[in-house]
Design an enzyme around this catalytic site. Sequence first.
Site, PDB file in Angstrom:
ATOM      1  N   LYS A  14     -10.816  -2.061  -4.662  1.00  0.00           N
ATOM      2  CA  LYS A  14      -9.378  -2.387  -4.638  1.00  0.00           C
ATOM      3  C   LYS A  14      -8.983  -2.860  -3.245  1.00  0.00           C
ATOM      4  CE  LYS A  14      -7.980   1.374  -2.103  1.00  0.00           C
ATOM      5  NZ  LYS A  14      -7.499   1.329  -0.727  1.00  0.00           N
ATOM      6  N   ASP A 145      -6.718   8.594  -3.976  1.00  0.00           N
ATOM      7  CA  ASP A 145      -6.917   7.184  -4.308  1.00  0.00           C
ATOM      8  C   ASP A 145      -7.610   6.993  -5.656  1.00  0.00           C
ATOM      9  OD1 ASP A 145      -5.665   5.793  -2.363  1.00  0.00           O
ATOM     10  OD2 ASP A 145      -7.482   5.124  -1.318  1.00  0.00           O
TER      11      ASP A 145
HETATM   12  O1  C5P Z   1      -6.794  13.002  -1.334  1.00  0.00           O
HETATM   13  P1  C5P Z   1      -7.967  12.873  -0.462  1.00  0.00           P
HETATM   14  O2  C5P Z   1      -8.874  14.077  -0.512  1.00  0.00           O
HETATM   15  O3  C5P Z   1      -8.731  11.613  -0.653  1.00  0.00           O
HETATM   16  O4  C5P Z   1      -7.423  12.805   1.025  1.00  0.00           O
HETATM   17  C1  C5P Z   1      -8.273  12.940   2.150  1.00  0.00           C
HETATM   18  C2  C5P Z   1      -7.454  13.265   3.371  1.00  0.00           C
HETATM   19  O5  C5P Z   1      -6.617  12.155   3.725  1.00  0.00           O
HETATM   20  C3  C5P Z   1      -6.484  14.402   3.196  1.00  0.00           C
HETATM   21  O6  C5P Z   1      -7.078  15.630   3.494  1.00  0.00           O
HETATM   22  C4  C5P Z   1      -5.391  14.074   4.190  1.00  0.00           C
HETATM   23  O7  C5P Z   1      -5.794  14.410   5.481  1.00  0.00           O
HETATM   24  C5  C5P Z   1      -5.343  12.580   4.147  1.00  0.00           C
HETATM   25  N1  C5P Z   1      -4.322  12.057   3.216  1.00  0.00           N
HETATM   26  C6  C5P Z   1      -2.985  12.156   3.571  1.00  0.00           C
HETATM   27  N2  C5P Z   1      -2.039  11.640   2.739  1.00  0.00           N
HETATM   28  C7  C5P Z   1      -2.373  11.018   1.594  1.00  0.00           C
HETATM   29  C8  C5P Z   1      -3.717  10.907   1.217  1.00  0.00           C
HETATM   30  C9  C5P Z   1      -4.671  11.430   2.064  1.00  0.00           C
HETATM   31  O8  C5P Z   1      -2.646  12.689   4.632  1.00  0.00           O
HETATM   32  N3  C5P Z   1      -1.407  10.494   0.831  1.00  0.00           N
END
Ligand code: C5P
Length: 301
Positions: A14, A145
Amino acid sequence: MHPPQTLTLFSPAKINLFLAVTGRRPDGYHDLLSVAAPLDFGDELTARVEDPKAQAASQFTLECDDPAVPVDGDNLVLQAAAAFATETGWRGAAAFRLAKRIPTGAGLGGGSSNAVAALRALNQLGGARLGADTLAALAARIGSDCPLFLPGGPVVMRGRGEQVEPLPAAAAARLHGRRVLLFKPASVGVATPWAYGRLAATGAYLPAAEAEHRLATWLDGRAGVEELLFNSFEAVVFRKFLALPALLERLQREFALAPRLSGSGSACFAFLPADAPVAAITAAIREAWGTVAFVREARLV
Ligand code: C5P
């Protein structure tokens, strides 16, 4: 009829045409408003149901043709499979094979897309147990994501990324089939948590009302897609990786492109007009970032 025993699914990359991080939340995540679009370029994930008794110690295994990709519990494919088994109580076993084309640390959503492909594959191989809502909730637990890949077309993302709705048909039609050039320096990968951490440290957020206004102006047709293009992460990523803005400025100057960072990077993209001199653009990218740079043409689906 028995469900199939082997399934191969396309797992698209994407890009984010618009990615406004609007503020930090009490839970440590960030709120965002984004337009993300899957591409006709991506990985391929094959899942094969195994006899649980014949399968080695673990319920799920993963092989990948790229030795740099982890095939243990760090890989989101195996995390997704484990989450599926917990959610459904499925006792079967499956072996995954991943043909990796999407570079990692790129902001192209490769790992998240692979996780969604794994969920879809198991859902079909296991007899399509989960409905769309449960699948979306499961995808959101695996990564912010992941849910964007479920509708199979361009989406608007809100919340931490888990609130996803398909773009209205008129807006999606304006994007469908658009050519983009993807390019990424081989030696630079960005870890998303680091990029969010830098944003939090600098407070470089776009106010939510401003972000919504910009999106609405594009959705109702008052602005072209070039005016929508925006990415909050450029402010922090370009300060560290100077080779990115240096090349993007050159591509803008010499080829009148409007290149942008995708996600938290380090991959960039640019829409290609019909008469774009792709060979000359590619040569400029390779001159700046070396012949090992990733360069790939794709289309928005
Ligand atoms: O959701 P995911 O595990 O992929 O996110 C990884 C890290 O990215 C989270 O622990 C956070 O630090 C950051 N993140 C964030 N805000 C989001 C998505 C991700 O701060 N909307």
